[in-house]
Structures are given as structure tokens and as C-alpha cells.
Motif scaffolding. Structure first.
Motif, PDB file in Angstrom:
ATOM      1  N   MET A 267      -8.604   0.825  10.535  1.00 36.29           N
ATOM      2  CA  MET A 267      -7.907  -0.453  10.699  1.00 36.29           C
ATOM      3  C   MET A 267      -6.910  -0.351  11.842  1.00 36.29           C
ATOM      4  N   ALA A 268      -6.810  -1.397  12.613  1.00 37.38           N
ATOM      5  CA  ALA A 268      -5.884  -1.448  13.735  1.00 37.38           C
ATOM      6  C   ALA A 268      -4.439  -1.459  13.240  1.00 37.38           C
ATOM      7  N   ASP A 269      -3.524  -1.055  14.131  1.00 32.08           N
ATOM      8  CA  ASP A 269      -2.104  -1.187  13.824  1.00 32.08           C
ATOM      9  C   ASP A 269      -1.748  -2.663  13.756  1.00 32.08           C
ATOM     10  N   ILE A 270      -0.727  -2.978  12.982  1.00 31.94           N
ATOM     11  CA  ILE A 270      -0.292  -4.362  12.807  1.00 31.94           C
ATOM     12  C   ILE A 270       1.166  -4.478  13.195  1.00 31.94           C
ATOM     13  N   GLU A 271       1.473  -5.426  14.084  1.00 31.57           N
ATOM     14  CA  GLU A 271       2.848  -5.718  14.461  1.00 31.57           C
ATOM     15  C   GLU A 271       3.098  -7.200  14.226  1.00 31.57           C
ATOM     16  N   VAL A 272       4.240  -7.522  13.632  1.00 28.54           N
ATOM     17  CA  VAL A 272       4.607  -8.907  13.363  1.00 28.54           C
ATOM     18  C   VAL A 272       5.882  -9.215  14.137  1.00 28.54           C
ATOM     19  N   SER A 273       5.829 -10.224  14.998  1.00 26.64           N
ATOM     20  CA  SER A 273       6.994 -10.582  15.824  1.00 26.64           C
ATOM     21  C   SER A 273       8.118 -11.165  14.966  1.00 26.64           C
ATOM     22  N   ILE A 274       9.294 -11.196  15.546  1.00 28.08           N
ATOM     23  CA  ILE A 274      10.452 -11.780  14.864  1.00 28.08           C
ATOM     24  C   ILE A 274      10.162 -13.237  14.521  1.00 28.08           C
ATOM     25  N   GLN A 275       9.596 -13.979  15.467  1.00 24.61           N
ATOM     26  CA  GLN A 275       9.320 -15.405  15.241  1.00 24.61           C
ATOM     27  C   GLN A 275       8.334 -15.616  14.099  1.00 24.61           C
ATOM     28  N   ALA A 276       7.244 -14.864  14.091  1.00 20.14           N
ATOM     29  CA  ALA A 276       6.236 -15.016  13.036  1.00 20.14           C
ATOM     30  C   ALA A 276       6.820 -14.653  11.672  1.00 20.14           C
TER      31      ALA A 276
ATOM     32  N   ARG B  15       1.612   0.348   5.712  1.00 21.14           N
ATOM     33  CA  ARG B  15       2.353   0.630   6.940  1.00 21.14           C
ATOM     34  C   ARG B  15       3.374  -0.468   7.229  1.00 21.14           C
ATOM     35  N   GLN B  16       4.481  -0.072   7.816  1.00 23.79           N
ATOM     36  CA  GLN B  16       5.549  -1.007   8.207  1.00 23.79           C
ATOM     37  C   GLN B  16       5.041  -1.886   9.362  1.00 23.79           C
ATOM     38  N   THR B  17       5.334  -3.188   9.307  1.00 24.27           N
ATOM     39  CA  THR B  17       4.854  -4.099  10.352  1.00 24.27           C
ATOM     40  C   THR B  17       5.978  -4.733  11.167  1.00 24.27           C
TER      41      THR B  17
END
Length: 198
Positions: A1-10, A148-150
Motif C-alpha cells: 500500500m502506498a504512503d498516505i498524507e493528509v493536508s491540513i486543509q483536508a 500509519r500516521q497520516t
């Protein structure tokens, strides 16, 4: 699975949607940068489109909302890659059939790395020191929790400031838009407010 990043706005818009309607189930769509043609496998969720707080069931309104969001995505170089949901009951954080069906549809139509974010209502607080959701990723015919932390600490700080200032009152979801089409479901004013807090 790919890494996941969530922006501040989202992240903040997802959280504010749950905070605005603590007595209701809420749901929405997460938009990611379209990286299908690159080697970068990280899913970067850059925005959130709040959908409903009155009824989450599959309906013509959901279809209409998804068509508008898909058109909007293409205009900004994004794809629909995630779905979030907060269930009505405080302690219910499990995926129900609606979450599974919409997650599967996103996976089939747009993104094989689709994610479902299930909000833990007990964590929706300005004092929260961790993400307010659990991320579910597709695996064969099931959805597995990805631990994992996003988000980064700065995201949690900005979210706390916004929750403390009642910024959730500014949020417009599709239910609000359908009641009054002058209300913008893209939440541009709220996006500006979030940017000023960073």
C-alpha cells in the motif's frame, strides 16, 4: 500500500464537518493529487468535500454530488481517492455497508488505492492529540485498518485552533448547498481561514 498524507486543509474540513453535526452521521469525499501517471506512489489528500449530514444513503443526490465533484477534480488536477464517514452513535466507528459500497465504487472508478476514513467521534475535540479517524484500505474483498500516521503535529494544532474558534459554523456541505445553491460546497472562505491559521 502506498504512503498516505493528509493536508491540513483536508483534515480540518473533515474534522469540522463531524464537529458541526455531532448529533448526525456525516460523510464526504477526499481529493488527492492525480499521480497515476508518475512513479510517486504516495497518496496526497489535498482537500475534502463534505457531502451530507441528513441522510448518507445511496441516492440521486449522492450521484449528482459525485458528478459535480468529479468535474471539479479534473479542473484542479485531482482525483476522488477517499471517503470519510462519522457514524451517528458516539462509540460507533465501524464501517457500515454505505462506507463499504462508496469505498468500493471509488476504488473501481478512480483509484485502486482508495481509502475509507472512519471518524472516531470520541476523538472530535480541540484537545485531541491524535488523528480523529482510522484509515481503512482495500485488501482482496475486505478493508484493513492502516495504523500509519497520516498527519503532522502542525495539522493537529491548526485543527485545535479552528475547533476552539467555532470555525465549523462556516462549513458548507452538499445538504446546505442543496437547500441554498448560493452556499459554495467548495468552502473557499473556510479554505482561506484554514490557510491563515498555518
Amino acid at each position: 500500500m502506498a504512503d498516505i498524507e493528509v493536508s491540513i486543509q483536508a483534515y480540518c474540513k473533515l474534522l469540522l464537518h463531524a464537529a458541526k453535526y455531532p448529533h448526525c452521521a456525516v460523510n464526504g469525499i477526499l481529493l488527492a493529487k492525480d499521480n497515476r501517471s508518475s512513479d510517486n506512489k504516495t497518496i496526497k489528500f489535498v482537500d475534502c468535500i463534505p457531502l451530507f449530514h441528513l441522510t448518507l444513503g445511496l441516492s440521486p443526490m449522492l450521484e449528482a454530488a459525485l458528478l459535480q465533484i468529479d468535474t471539479y477534480c479534473r479542473s484542479i488536477g485531482c482525483v476522488i481517492a477517499g471517503y470519510y464517514q462519522a457514524n451517528e452513535l458516539l462509540q460507533d466507528k465501524e464501517m457500515n455497508n454505505i462506507a463499504k459500497i462508496i469505498g468500493k465504487r471509488i476504488q473501481e472508478n478512480n483509484n485502486s488505492n482508495a481509502c475509507v476514513f472512519m471518524i472516531d467521534n470520541e476523538r472530535v475535540s480541540p484537545n485531541s492529540t491524535m488523528e480523529v479517524y482510522r484509515v481503512h484500505i482495500p485488501k482482496d474483498t475486505a478493508w484493513n485498518v492502516d495504523k500509519r500516521q497520516t498527519v503532522e503535529e502542525e495539522t493537529l494544532r491548526v485543527a485545535s485552533v479552528l475547533l476552539s474558534s467555532d470555525a465549523c459554523k462556516q462549513l458548507v456541505d452538499f445538504d446546505c448547498h442543496l437547500d441554498d445553491v448560493s452556499k459554495d460546497w467548495r468552502n473557499i472562505d473556510l479554505n482561506d481561514m484554514i490557510a491563515k491559521c498555518t
